[in-house]
Design a protein around this motif. Structure first.
Motif, PDB file in Angstrom:
ATOM      1  N   TYR A  98     -27.121 -49.864  12.775  1.00 34.92           N
ATOM      2  CA  TYR A  98     -27.335 -48.680  12.559  1.00 34.92           C
ATOM      3  C   TYR A  98     -25.956 -47.787  12.042  1.00 34.92           C
ATOM      4  N   THR A  99     -26.078 -47.727  10.751  1.00 35.79           N
ATOM      5  CA  THR A  99     -24.970 -47.052  10.060  1.00 35.79           C
ATOM      6  C   THR A  99     -25.357 -46.414   8.957  1.00 35.79           C
ATOM      7  N   VAL A 100     -24.450 -45.610   8.367  1.00 36.61           N
ATOM      8  CA  VAL A 100     -24.591 -44.712   7.091  1.00 36.61           C
ATOM      9  C   VAL A 100     -24.430 -45.560   5.833  1.00 36.61           C
ATOM     10  N   SER A 101     -25.066 -44.891   4.832  1.00 33.80           N
ATOM     11  CA  SER A 101     -25.529 -45.318   3.369  1.00 33.80           C
ATOM     12  C   SER A 101     -23.787 -45.976   3.015  1.00 33.80           C
ATOM     13  N   SER A 102     -22.698 -45.058   3.214  1.00 36.37           N
ATOM     14  CA  SER A 102     -21.540 -45.406   2.698  1.00 36.37           C
ATOM     15  C   SER A 102     -20.866 -46.774   3.216  1.00 36.37           C
ATOM     16  N   SER A 103     -21.613 -47.283   4.073  1.00 33.37           N
ATOM     17  CA  SER A 103     -20.933 -48.766   4.811  1.00 33.37           C
ATOM     18  C   SER A 103     -21.434 -49.908   3.655  1.00 33.37           C
ATOM     19  N   PHE A 104     -22.324 -49.552   2.933  1.00 38.92           N
ATOM     20  CA  PHE A 104     -22.878 -50.358   1.933  1.00 38.92           C
ATOM     21  C   PHE A 104     -22.607 -49.955   0.232  1.00 38.92           C
ATOM     22  N   THR A 105     -22.510 -48.652   0.254  1.00 33.00           N
ATOM     23  CA  THR A 105     -22.211 -47.975  -1.193  1.00 33.00           C
ATOM     24  C   THR A 105     -20.938 -47.734  -1.686  1.00 33.00           C
ATOM     25  N   VAL A 106     -19.913 -47.451  -0.438  1.00 32.92           N
ATOM     26  CA  VAL A 106     -18.813 -47.017  -0.692  1.00 32.92           C
ATOM     27  C   VAL A 106     -17.525 -48.181  -0.158  1.00 32.92           C
ATOM     28  N   ASN A 107     -17.840 -48.540   0.962  1.00 37.13           N
ATOM     29  CA  ASN A 107     -16.892 -49.352   1.557  1.00 37.13           C
ATOM     30  C   ASN A 107     -16.515 -50.758   0.687  1.00 37.13           C
ATOM     31  N   PRO A 108     -17.521 -51.282   0.148  1.00 32.84           N
ATOM     32  CA  PRO A 108     -17.010 -52.609  -0.700  1.00 32.84           C
ATOM     33  C   PRO A 108     -16.046 -52.376  -1.882  1.00 32.84           C
ATOM     34  N   TRP A 109     -15.855 -50.739  -2.363  1.00 35.09           N
ATOM     35  CA  TRP A 109     -15.167 -50.479  -3.300  1.00 35.09           C
ATOM     36  C   TRP A 109     -13.684 -50.294  -2.703  1.00 35.09           C
ATOM     37  N   ILE A 110     -13.601 -49.474  -1.563  1.00 27.19           N
ATOM     38  CA  ILE A 110     -12.434 -49.002  -1.108  1.00 27.19           C
ATOM     39  C   ILE A 110     -11.629 -50.061  -0.208  1.00 27.19           C
ATOM     40  N   TYR A 111     -12.403 -50.915   0.511  1.00 25.71           N
ATOM     41  CA  TYR A 111     -11.677 -51.829   1.308  1.00 25.71           C
ATOM     42  C   TYR A 111     -11.712 -53.215   0.513  1.00 25.71           C
ATOM     43  N   VAL A 252     -25.791 -35.050  -4.306  1.00 28.45           N
ATOM     44  CA  VAL A 252     -25.594 -36.429  -3.558  1.00 28.45           C
ATOM     45  C   VAL A 252     -25.852 -36.146  -2.074  1.00 28.45           C
ATOM     46  N   VAL A 253     -26.204 -36.954  -1.390  1.00 28.24           N
ATOM     47  CA  VAL A 253     -26.486 -36.783  -0.068  1.00 28.24           C
ATOM     48  C   VAL A 253     -26.184 -37.987   0.856  1.00 28.24           C
ATOM     49  N   GLY A 254     -25.674 -38.167   1.907  1.00 28.76           N
ATOM     50  CA  GLY A 254     -25.291 -39.338   2.648  1.00 28.76           C
ATOM     51  C   GLY A 254     -26.658 -39.579   3.451  1.00 28.76           C
ATOM     52  N   TRP A 255     -27.166 -40.866   3.871  1.00 26.45           N
ATOM     53  CA  TRP A 255     -28.328 -41.142   4.669  1.00 26.45           C
ATOM     54  C   TRP A 255     -27.868 -42.094   5.744  1.00 26.45           C
ATOM     55  N   HIS A 256     -28.624 -42.356   6.677  1.00 22.73           N
ATOM     56  CA  HIS A 256     -28.559 -43.231   7.879  1.00 22.73           C
ATOM     57  C   HIS A 256     -29.597 -44.195   7.799  1.00 22.73           C
ATOM     58  N   GLY A 257     -29.344 -45.458   7.959  1.00 25.43           N
ATOM     59  CA  GLY A 257     -30.473 -46.567   7.782  1.00 25.43           C
ATOM     60  C   GLY A 257     -30.122 -47.687   9.061  1.00 25.43           C
ATOM     61  N   ILE A 258     -30.948 -48.574   8.861  1.00 29.15           N
ATOM     62  CA  ILE A 258     -30.789 -49.684   9.712  1.00 29.15           C
ATOM     63  C   ILE A 258     -30.950 -50.979   8.624  1.00 29.15           C
TER      64      ILE A 258
END
Length: 327
Positions: A98-111, A252-258
């Motif tokens: 269970y995480t927020v969308s940025s784990s998959f849409t932003v983190n790959p770019w900044i880490y 833009v909005v952020g979202w939660h997902g599984i």
């Protein structure tokens, strides 16, 4: 001799039966999923929005599937710790992220040194809810609209400060997208916590705050709402314009997902998606989501995958243009 022949026939028949079992069958067939406890690994600490929402779904999913559903909180590094745990978990459908969308849409770019591959090691399961953010200002600031904010920033280049919950966060990227669209540059002040208290006291003029925590402060008159980040006005504050009404690119909005480990069978993923969608559509859960300033989401597994790809491209373009990094 007759007895020997009968034994041979019986053995041959048994061997043939085993040899012709279907791939999903075995002499000791696995029980149907789910048959034991399901664990959510949650990216937030107890009491935060991801944890609170996760518990709403876990309780109802447990009843729907007739198995215990528990939550293990693994906060830290913008969701990367929780993601790493699930990436290494057995792909049997009993450990979910269970995480927020940025784990998959932003983190790959900044880490640059992720310990897992977000695209190869996960399967999207279901989105749950979305939430935008409000740009809010200290009540004594001279601007009341995003146009006035942009004009003020242009006359004070690099001086007008805004706070967020960290470099590369969803809230930070909203403001970078605004800066890009309005052709201004403001000073980013990252906080380990939330900057709202400092905006109220006047220590910092602006911040970007999630709807759930911004709305009570706006309604109490503690801060001034400048604009909302979503594509349409927030239902609880319909008099506050969206940023996109002035700068169309900023919607833009952020979202939660599984998510699940990549090897989880398709039938398990589809069953989870169906049950979660049903839970989201219940009036009780829709009310709970709305009360916390969010909006319910429903999407198929394929539609969720498409959302991730689209948002990842958008944020990647911004991150590269602004040279945002955290390591």
């Amino acid at each position: 001799m007759a007895i020997h022949r009968r034994e041979m026939i019986a053995r041959t028949a048994a061997a043939f039966a085993v040899a012709t079992l279907q791939p999903w069958q075995s002499a000791h067939a696995q029980p149907a999923w789910p048959s034991r406890t399901i664990k959510f690994v949650n990216m937030g600490p107890p009491g935060t929005a991801p944890d609170t929402y996760n518990r709403i779904y876990a309780e109802r999913l447990s009843k729907a599937l007739s198995v215990p559903v528990i939550i293990e909180n693994r906060p830290g590094v913008a969701g990367n710790i929780a993601s790493d745990v699930v990436a290494k978990a057995p792909p049997d459908g009993y450990t979910l992220l269970y995480t927020v969308s940025s784990s998959f849409t932003v983190n790959p770019w900044i880490y640059s040194k992720l310990t897992f591959d977000p695209e190869k090691e996960f399967r999207p399961v279901s989105p749950l809810l979305s939430q935008g953010a409000f740009i809010v200002a200290n009540n004594d600031m001279p601007f009341k609209t995003v146009k006035e904010l942009a004009d003020y920033a242009k006359t004070h280049p690099g001086e007008l400060a805004y706070g967020t919950n960290g470099v590369g966060s969803f809230l930070h990227l909203i403001m970078e997208l605004f800066n890009q669209s309005a052709q201004v540059q403001m000073l980013h002040v990252p906080y380990k916590g939330l900057p709202m208290i400092d905006v109220v006291s006047g220590q910092i003029p602006l911040c970007v705050e999630p709807a759930a925590s911004a709305i009570p402060m706006i309604n109490a008159g503690k801060v001034r709402a400048i604009a909302y980040s979503g594509s349409r006005r927030h239902a609880q504050l319909p008099n506050v314009p969206t940023i996109s009404e002035t700068y169309p690119a900023v919607a833009v909005v952020g979202w939660h997902g599984i998510w699940a480990p990549a090897g989880v069978p398709t039938e398990v993923v589809q069953k989870l998606n169906a049950e979660i969608t049903r839970i989201t559509q219940t009036p009780e859960v829709q009310k709970l989501i709305a009360e916390m300033g969010s909006e319910p989401m429903n999407a198929s597994v394929d539609a969720m995958s498409s959302m991730i790809r689209q948002e990842k491209r958008m944020w990647g373009d911004l991150v590269k243009a602004k040279k945002i990094t955290v390591d």
